[in-house]
Design a protein around this motif. Structure first.
Motif, PDB file in Angstrom:
ATOM      1  N   ILE B 184      10.613  -3.418  -3.409  1.00 27.32           N
ATOM      2  CA  ILE B 184       9.986  -4.418  -4.291  1.00 27.32           C
ATOM      3  C   ILE B 184       8.819  -5.079  -3.555  1.00 27.32           C
ATOM      4  CG2 ILE B 184      10.352  -6.680  -5.380  1.00 27.32           C
ATOM      5  CD1 ILE B 184      11.507  -4.460  -7.058  1.00 27.32           C
ATOM      6  N   ARG B 185       9.026  -5.340  -2.276  1.00 28.23           N
ATOM      7  CA  ARG B 185       7.913  -5.921  -1.499  1.00 28.23           C
ATOM      8  C   ARG B 185       6.707  -4.989  -1.537  1.00 28.23           C
ATOM      9  NH1 ARG B 185      12.075  -7.736   2.527  1.00 28.23           N
ATOM     10  NH2 ARG B 185      12.337  -9.943   2.064  1.00 28.23           N
ATOM     11  N   LYS B 186       6.968  -3.709  -1.341  1.00 31.40           N
ATOM     12  CA  LYS B 186       5.838  -2.760  -1.304  1.00 31.40           C
ATOM     13  C   LYS B 186       5.156  -2.672  -2.663  1.00 31.40           C
ATOM     14  CE  LYS B 186       5.062  -1.176   2.020  1.00 31.40           C
ATOM     15  NZ  LYS B 186       4.114  -1.605   3.107  1.00 31.40           N
ATOM     16  N   THR B 187       5.937  -2.786  -3.726  1.00 32.04           N
ATOM     17  CA  THR B 187       5.347  -2.779  -5.069  1.00 32.04           C
ATOM     18  C   THR B 187       4.365  -3.941  -5.220  1.00 32.04           C
ATOM     19  OG1 THR B 187       7.326  -1.767  -5.988  1.00 32.04           O
ATOM     20  CG2 THR B 187       5.924  -2.951  -7.538  1.00 32.04           C
ATOM     21  N   LEU B 188       4.763  -5.108  -4.733  1.00 31.37           N
ATOM     22  CA  LEU B 188       3.871  -6.270  -4.808  1.00 31.37           C
ATOM     23  C   LEU B 188       2.647  -6.095  -3.912  1.00 31.37           C
ATOM     24  CD1 LEU B 188       6.326  -9.272  -4.959  1.00 31.37           C
ATOM     25  CD2 LEU B 188       4.401  -8.864  -6.495  1.00 31.37           C
ATOM     26  N   GLY B 202       0.810  -0.889   6.960  1.00 28.91           N
ATOM     27  CA  GLY B 202       2.217  -0.715   7.314  1.00 28.91           C
ATOM     28  C   GLY B 202       2.380  -1.213   8.746  1.00 28.91           C
ATOM     29  N   THR B 203       3.509  -1.855   9.029  1.00 30.92           N
ATOM     30  CA  THR B 203       3.597  -2.562  10.301  1.00 30.92           C
ATOM     31  C   THR B 203       4.651  -2.018  11.275  1.00 30.92           C
ATOM     32  OG1 THR B 203       5.172  -4.189   9.429  1.00 30.92           O
ATOM     33  CG2 THR B 203       2.835  -4.667   9.130  1.00 30.92           C
ATOM     34  N   PRO B 204       5.056  -0.741  11.179  1.00 29.06           N
ATOM     35  CA  PRO B 204       6.060  -0.288  12.160  1.00 29.06           C
ATOM     36  C   PRO B 204       5.449  -0.158  13.551  1.00 29.06           C
ATOM     37  CG  PRO B 204       5.234   1.603  10.960  1.00 29.06           C
ATOM     38  CD  PRO B 204       4.639   0.375  10.308  1.00 29.06           C
ATOM     39  N   VAL B 215      12.237   2.109   5.405  1.00 27.22           N
ATOM     40  CA  VAL B 215      12.677   2.578   4.095  1.00 27.22           C
ATOM     41  C   VAL B 215      11.559   3.408   3.482  1.00 27.22           C
ATOM     42  CG1 VAL B 215      13.319   1.857   1.759  1.00 27.22           C
ATOM     43  CG2 VAL B 215      14.181   0.590   3.741  1.00 27.22           C
ATOM     44  N   LYS B 216      11.896   4.645   3.130  1.00 25.65           N
ATOM     45  CA  LYS B 216      10.878   5.498   2.506  1.00 25.65           C
ATOM     46  C   LYS B 216      10.457   4.860   1.178  1.00 25.65           C
ATOM     47  CE  LYS B 216       9.772  10.325   1.896  1.00 25.65           C
ATOM     48  NZ  LYS B 216      10.201  11.707   2.146  1.00 25.65           N
ATOM     49  N   ASN B 217       9.163   4.832   0.947  1.00 29.55           N
ATOM     50  CA  ASN B 217       8.594   4.156  -0.232  1.00 29.55           C
ATOM     51  C   ASN B 217       8.885   2.656  -0.236  1.00 29.55           C
ATOM     52  OD1 ASN B 217       7.495   6.515  -1.175  1.00 29.55           O
ATOM     53  ND2 ASN B 217       9.295   7.024  -2.397  1.00 29.55           N
ATOM     54  N   GLY B 220       8.069   1.791   4.812  1.00 27.57           N
ATOM     55  CA  GLY B 220       7.477   3.009   5.386  1.00 27.57           C
ATOM     56  C   GLY B 220       6.207   3.445   4.677  1.00 27.57           C
ATOM     57  N   SER B 221       5.935   2.859   3.537  1.00 31.35           N
ATOM     58  CA  SER B 221       4.778   3.281   2.742  1.00 31.35           C
ATOM     59  C   SER B 221       3.571   2.413   3.087  1.00 31.35           C
ATOM     60  CB  SER B 221       5.123   3.130   1.260  1.00 31.35           C
ATOM     61  OG  SER B 221       3.998   3.370   0.470  1.00 31.35           O
ATOM     62  N   ALA B 222       2.440   3.044   3.315  1.00 28.02           N
ATOM     63  CA  ALA B 222       1.235   2.282   3.682  1.00 28.02           C
ATOM     64  C   ALA B 222       0.039   3.207   3.698  1.00 28.02           C
ATOM     65  CB  ALA B 222       1.413   1.652   5.064  1.00 28.02           C
ATOM     66  N   ASP B 223      -1.149   2.594   3.728  1.00 30.74           N
ATOM     67  CA  ASP B 223      -2.386   3.365   3.882  1.00 30.74           C
ATOM     68  C   ASP B 223      -2.788   3.478   5.351  1.00 30.74           C
ATOM     69  OD1 ASP B 223      -2.873   3.737   1.048  1.00 30.74           O
ATOM     70  OD2 ASP B 223      -3.233   1.581   0.991  1.00 30.74           O
ATOM     71  N   ILE B 224      -2.462   2.473   6.126  1.00 34.76           N
ATOM     72  CA  ILE B 224      -2.764   2.482   7.565  1.00 34.76           C
ATOM     73  C   ILE B 224      -1.569   1.901   8.315  1.00 34.76           C
ATOM     74  CG2 ILE B 224      -4.472   1.875   9.332  1.00 34.76           C
ATOM     75  CD1 ILE B 224      -6.172   0.624   7.204  1.00 34.76           C
ATOM     76  N   LYS B 225      -1.255   2.494   9.450  1.00 37.08           N
ATOM     77  CA  LYS B 225      -0.200   1.949  10.309  1.00 37.08           C
ATOM     78  C   LYS B 225      -0.818   1.676  11.676  1.00 37.08           C
ATOM     79  CE  LYS B 225       3.478   4.105   7.686  1.00 37.08           C
ATOM     80  NZ  LYS B 225       4.713   4.886   7.621  1.00 37.08           N
TER      81      LYS B 225
END
Lengths: 92, 346
Positions: B184-188, B202-204, B215-217, B220-225
């Protein structure tokens, strides 16, 4: 009655290496080294063993020596069932 | 890398993780500008701020690289979040002079069934679990040379705790339910990124990325890490270099996902992060378990277990790193190559 090894092998083939033939999983093959089963798979395998054979896998028994191949599992389950049968005899 | 030590290499120590923070900051900044504008064709970045060191460092790097006017922070608490999440998220955003929004995702999680599915699984292990009870999952086994498994810990309102190993079904359901939080966070994050024509950070850190601790999607989901190549120890060094608040620079890594306080080393890693960093570095550089044992003050068999655990997590999380698998390649759509994201510069 099917052997322990046969039942476990069928479960592993049906669930972890779908489409594999029986020859692709030998009795001494390491599940971990062969990458057949990951850590979540081990949890599923334990649930299967507990439900199928009516045993309780204790935390300290969750080691590769007990669970990492068909042979390991057969020996382990036989030991558990023998202990259980021994206790049942004493209680009678 | 092994040759650099030769037969008489020095004992392993934390100094192997030393970096030139100014140089690293400049390098990440150059790459971030290049990727955002030339590869992704966006105007700025969105970063979710958890109050932890990783997201704070990513935000600080973005502000340095792009300017505060091109960075939007999102503070996204829910009912199990630590009270520090919002306070530290705000503190970091204020400190960096960037715009930010605070959005409570609790109602969305309630509506989608996150808490209901989780609590149902918990109750099948502890039927007495109810309102105002707290819970968390802790990892066990790996450090003792056993197979990894997970224990569920619950705490009743009177403070008493109980712990029991989770069967596969309940473990999977609890993790699936709590993963709603990251998703839900990633959706926002993507909503705000889309409306602003921004990219999502993405902040890993390296440890999390390598070991599949995401968590996949979800997170773990991002344009840049931007910090996925850095060990956690190095991220802390960057945090100090970037002048982030002391409370962020010294924060213990937590998951901030379960209602009971939970360190990352309880949930996923077999050692505290600084020791995990050294172990991962040592494994990556071909050091023997004996050398790792000496550095960490543990036995050689324990070090072997740590190496085995790292390898096992890599295998178990391969699927998290994989893009969708095709039956036949669509050759006209080439996968992104590393060269696309390389910035030239001083």
């Amino acid at each position: 009655m099917q052997s322990i090894k046969h039942e476990v092998k069928q479960y592993v083939l049906d669930n972890f290496i779908m489409g594999a033939s029986s020859q692709e999983l030998q009795d001494d093959d390491s599940f971990m080294a062969g990458h057949f089963i990951d850590s979540t798979g081990i949890l599923e395998l334990i649930s299967f063993l507990e439900q199928t054979f009516g045993i309780k896998v204790e935390d300290e028994e969750m080691v590769p020596d007990n669970l990492d191949s068909l042979n390991c599992i057969e020996h382990y389950v036989q030991r558990k069932l023998a202990v259980f049968a021994g206790r049942a005899r004493k209680e009678r | 890398m092994e040759e650099q030590f030769g037969a008489q290499r020095p004992a392993l120590s934390t100094s192997v993780l030393d970096i030139d923070c100014a140089e690293e900051t400049a390098k990440i900044g150059r790459q971030m500008v290049h990727i955002v504008s030339r590869v992704l064709h966006h105007r700025g970045v969105v970063v979710a701020l958890s109050g932890g060191v990783d997201s704070s460092v990513c935000a600080a790097l973005a502000v340095r690289a792009l300017g505060p006017q091109r960075v939007l922070g999102l503070v996204l608490p829910e009912k199990d979040s630590s009270s520090a999440t919002t306070r530290l998220g705000r503190l970091v955003a204020d400190c960096l002079g960037m715009e930010y929004r605070v959005e409570d995702i609790g109602p969305a999680l309630e509506a989608i069934g996150c808490y209901r599915w989780r609590d149902e699984a918990i109750r099948s292990v502890f039927p007495e679990y109810g309102e105002r009870w707290l819970s968390k999952i802790v990892i066990a086994g790996g450090a003792q040379g056993r197979l990894n498994y997970f224990n569920l810990v619950v705490q009743s309102p009177d403070g008493r705790t109980r712990e029991q190993r989770l069967p596969a079904k309940e473990y999977l359901q609890i993790v699936a339910a709590t993963s709603f939080k990251q998703r839900i966070r990633k959706t926002l994050e993507y909503f705000h990124a889309d409306r602003l024509n921004y990219a999502v950070l993405g902040t890993p850190n390296r440890l999390e990325y390598d070991q599949g601790f995401f968590v996949k999607n979800g997170d773990g989901s991002a344009d840049i890490k931007p910090i996925a190549h850095l060990y956690k120890t190095q991220v802390y060094a960057l945090a100090r270099h970037l002048g982030l608040p002391g409370e962020v620079c010294s924060a213990r890594p937590t998951t901030d996902t379960y209602s009971m306080p939970q360190g990352q080393d309880e949930f996923y890693f077999v050692l505290p992060y600084d020791q995990m960093d050294l172990a991962l570095w040592a494994l990556n550089h071909g050091l023997s378990p004996g050398e790792l044992a000496l550095a960490l003050g543990i036995t050689e068999p324990q070090a072997q277990h740590v190496y085995a655990d790292i390898r096992s997590k890599r295998r178990a999380t391969v699927h998290l790193h994989l893009p969708p698998q095709f039956i036949s390649a669509v050759e006209e759509i080439a996968p992104a190559h590393a060269s696309l994201s390389s910035a030239s510069g001083p």
